[in-house]
Design a protein around this motif. Sequence first.
Motif, PDB file in Angstrom:
ATOM      1  N   ARG A 196       0.864  -1.181   0.000  1.00  0.00           N
ATOM      2  CA  ARG A 196       0.000   0.000   0.000  1.00  0.00           C
ATOM      3  C   ARG A 196       0.905   1.236   0.000  1.00  0.00           C
ATOM      4  N   PRO A 197       1.409   1.537  -1.164  1.00  0.00           N
ATOM      5  CA  PRO A 197       2.436   2.567  -1.232  1.00  0.00           C
ATOM      6  C   PRO A 197       1.931   3.912  -0.737  1.00  0.00           C
ATOM      7  N   ARG A 198       2.637   4.442   0.223  1.00  0.00           N
ATOM      8  CA  ARG A 198       2.426   5.812   0.701  1.00  0.00           C
ATOM      9  C   ARG A 198       1.007   6.067   1.225  1.00  0.00           C
ATOM     10  N   ASP A 199       0.287   5.003   1.499  1.00  0.00           N
ATOM     11  CA  ASP A 199      -1.082   5.175   1.966  1.00  0.00           C
ATOM     12  C   ASP A 199      -1.118   5.910   3.307  1.00  0.00           C
ATOM     13  N   HIS A 200      -0.165   5.546   4.167  1.00  0.00           N
ATOM     14  CA  HIS A 200      -0.122   6.192   5.477  1.00  0.00           C
ATOM     15  C   HIS A 200       0.160   7.684   5.337  1.00  0.00           C
ATOM     16  N   VAL A 201       0.907   8.023   4.301  1.00  0.00           N
ATOM     17  CA  VAL A 201       1.216   9.436   4.091  1.00  0.00           C
ATOM     18  C   VAL A 201      -0.040  10.182   3.654  1.00  0.00           C
ATOM     19  N   VAL A 202      -0.849   9.524   2.829  1.00  0.00           N
ATOM     20  CA  VAL A 202      -2.092  10.152   2.393  1.00  0.00           C
ATOM     21  C   VAL A 202      -2.978  10.422   3.613  1.00  0.00           C
ATOM     22  N   GLU A 203      -3.043   9.418   4.487  1.00  0.00           N
ATOM     23  CA  GLU A 203      -3.852   9.607   5.696  1.00  0.00           C
ATOM     24  C   GLU A 203      -3.315  10.754   6.538  1.00  0.00           C
ATOM     25  N   ALA A 204      -1.982  10.794   6.684  1.00  0.00           N
ATOM     26  CA  ALA A 204      -1.361  11.866   7.466  1.00  0.00           C
ATOM     27  C   ALA A 204      -1.679  13.219   6.836  1.00  0.00           C
ATOM     28  N   ALA A 205      -1.650  13.253   5.522  1.00  0.00           N
ATOM     29  CA  ALA A 205      -1.919  14.510   4.820  1.00  0.00           C
ATOM     30  C   ALA A 205      -3.360  14.947   5.031  1.00  0.00           C
ATOM     31  N   GLU A 206      -4.268  13.975   4.964  1.00  0.00           N
ATOM     32  CA  GLU A 206      -5.682  14.320   5.159  1.00  0.00           C
ATOM     33  C   GLU A 206      -5.927  14.816   6.581  1.00  0.00           C
ATOM     34  N   ARG A 207      -5.249  14.171   7.518  1.00  0.00           N
ATOM     35  CA  ARG A 207      -5.421  14.576   8.911  1.00  0.00           C
ATOM     36  C   ARG A 207      -4.887  15.996   9.107  1.00  0.00           C
ATOM     37  N   LEU A 208      -3.705  16.246   8.537  1.00  0.00           N
ATOM     38  CA  LEU A 208      -3.108  17.574   8.679  1.00  0.00           C
ATOM     39  C   LEU A 208      -3.989  18.639   8.028  1.00  0.00           C
ATOM     40  N   HIS A 209      -4.569  18.271   6.896  1.00  0.00           N
ATOM     41  CA  HIS A 209      -5.470  19.192   6.194  1.00  0.00           C
ATOM     42  C   HIS A 209      -6.613  19.604   7.115  1.00  0.00           C
ATOM     43  N   ALA A 210      -7.224  18.618   7.726  1.00  0.00           N
ATOM     44  CA  ALA A 210      -8.347  18.883   8.624  1.00  0.00           C
ATOM     45  C   ALA A 210      -7.882  19.736   9.802  1.00  0.00           C
ATOM     46  N   GLU A 211      -6.702  19.405  10.311  1.00  0.00           N
ATOM     47  CA  GLU A 211      -6.207  20.140  11.470  1.00  0.00           C
ATOM     48  C   GLU A 211      -5.898  21.588  11.140  1.00  0.00           C
ATOM     49  N   LEU A 212      -5.309  21.783   9.959  1.00  0.00           N
ATOM     50  CA  LEU A 212      -4.961  23.156   9.587  1.00  0.00           C
ATOM     51  C   LEU A 212      -6.203  23.992   9.317  1.00  0.00           C
ATOM     52  N   SER A 213      -7.251  23.354   8.828  1.00  0.00           N
ATOM     53  CA  SER A 213      -8.506  24.096   8.668  1.00  0.00           C
ATOM     54  C   SER A 213      -8.983  24.571  10.033  1.00  0.00           C
ATOM     55  N   GLY A 214      -8.800  23.711  11.023  1.00  0.00           N
ATOM     56  CA  GLY A 214      -9.166  24.082  12.392  1.00  0.00           C
ATOM     57  C   GLY A 214      -8.323  25.237  12.894  1.00  0.00           C
ATOM     58  N   VAL A 215      -7.043  25.221  12.564  1.00  0.00           N
ATOM     59  CA  VAL A 215      -6.144  26.301  12.974  1.00  0.00           C
ATOM     60  C   VAL A 215      -6.617  27.620  12.386  1.00  0.00           C
ATOM     61  N   ARG A 216      -6.977  27.559  11.095  1.00  0.00           N
ATOM     62  CA  ARG A 216      -7.411  28.791  10.441  1.00  0.00           C
ATOM     63  C   ARG A 216      -8.724  29.297  11.032  1.00  0.00           C
ATOM     64  N   GLU A 217      -9.609  28.357  11.352  1.00  0.00           N
ATOM     65  CA  GLU A 217     -10.873  28.752  11.969  1.00  0.00           C
ATOM     66  C   GLU A 217     -10.634  29.541  13.252  1.00  0.00           C
ATOM     67  N   VAL A 218      -9.641  29.071  14.024  1.00  0.00           N
ATOM     68  CA  VAL A 218      -9.342  29.731  15.289  1.00  0.00           C
ATOM     69  C   VAL A 218      -8.615  31.054  15.056  1.00  0.00           C
ATOM     70  N   LEU A 219      -7.577  31.014  14.228  1.00  0.00           N
ATOM     71  CA  LEU A 219      -6.707  32.187  14.107  1.00  0.00           C
ATOM     72  C   LEU A 219      -7.252  33.274  13.196  1.00  0.00           C
ATOM     73  N   ALA A 220      -8.146  32.913  12.259  1.00  0.00           N
ATOM     74  CA  ALA A 220      -8.716  33.957  11.419  1.00  0.00           C
ATOM     75  C   ALA A 220     -10.181  34.149  11.788  1.00  0.00           C
ATOM     76  N   GLY A 221     -10.581  33.629  12.922  1.00  0.00           N
ATOM     77  CA  GLY A 221     -11.968  33.699  13.358  1.00  0.00           C
ATOM     78  C   GLY A 221     -12.353  35.088  13.823  1.00  0.00           C
TER      79      GLY A 221
END
Length: 403
Positions: A181-206
């Motif tokens: 499963r090539p780089r599958d874990h990286v895709v998951e990590a990327a998706e998680r980070l994406h979600a987290e960064l959206s949360g960061v922006r919600e807080v910091l640009a709120g």
Amino acid sequence: MRVLLFTGKGGVGKTTIAAATAVHAARSGVKTLVVSADAAHSLADCLDRTLGSEPVEVEPGLSAVHVDARARGERSWRALQEYLIGVLDTLGVDPIAAEELTVLPGAEEVLALLEVRDLVTAGDHDLVVVDCAPSAETLRLLALPEALSRYLELSLPVERRVLRAMAAGARAVRGEGVVPRPRDHVVEAAERLHAELSGVREVLAGPSTSVRLVLTPEALVIAEARRTLTALALYGYGVDGVVANRLVPADGDDVWRTGWARAQALRLAEAEPSFAPAPMLRAGYAAGEPIGPEALAVLAETLYGPTGTAAAQEVLAPPDLAGRLRVERDGEEFLLVVPVPAAEREAMSLARVGDDLCVQVAGHRRALSLPSALRRCVVTGARLREGELRVRFRPDPALWRAP
Ligand SMILES: Nc1ncnc2c1ncn2[C@@H]1O[C@H](COP(=O)(O)OP(=O)(O)OP(=O)(O)O)[C@@H](O)[C@H]1O
Ligand SMILES: [Mg+2]
């Protein structure tokens, strides 16, 4: 929950002013947390307390913490960064976007950002005061959530499809159990980070977050503060105050001192309009280093006036959000209004790249993702007036008819 971010050029007094603001709020009855997000961590020296990665009580109503990026090292930012570069390359993403990626902050800074978000969303305090790194680094960091989200949105759907197809193909050929499963874990990590960064922006640009710029009355410092103001506006962060720090008191008959006081007053009077409508507060040069809550409280009183209910209400009131990025209608046409205070016409450029409008002001680029209504328009002009860039969009009949 109110969030105040303090930034400015190196050495101007960011840590001191952030700590003084926190002490003042706490003594006015506001449950306050002051966070050091700067790797230099001089907040402990300033408060004259030992601080760690868990909040400690400095005095009643006031806690302080150093964000510890290394504690979250498991998020493997490095792997993700390499992965993203690979994906962008494979997808043939345009060089403008690729260039933006190369200025992404490092792992520690990103992790610090997540830590700040967690402290804010934990909701244990009414006010969170963040002592940020010097302005250039802070800007890179504040631009990150949006920039990275855009890459991930761009690259993930395609990459995920490719991976799934590959995995399915491999299963068919090799049978169950030995599926790479090539780089599958990286895709998951990327998706998680994406979600987290959206949360960061919600807080910091709120709507309850604002940035305060600290400066000293010197030409170079003021010039950088003006550039920072523009870049923050461009990234969608609001500045609700400027603190002019270390002003030489004008009293006494010492020629050297009154000379400096006069020169500083002139410089500030000149600079003040470029930060409007954000008010400029003034803090005097204390007779000694303001270290420890008592000295900080004295400094804060000169800035904000006496502690008490009125001061508490003032610090907790939501920041005035007028003057942020917005879209206005003008008959059939639209105006995208980008606040760019202090921007010089010569230092600005504008380009339409697909669904994005790329605005470059004073060395900072921002790709504004256009709302769908604007995507089906052509840009017919732009003008800079009273600190606002007004970009005119006219609906394109050909595009409106398209499915
Ligand atoms: N109003 C003031 N009166 C006297 N000294 C001050 C005042 N404000 C800050 N200082 C002193 O100036 C020095 C720099 O202040 P501080 O560490 O707060 O700046 P900073 O902007 O956080 O610096 P850095 O960019 O390194 O994080 C410190 O020694 C601090 O005590
Ligand atoms: Mg500092």
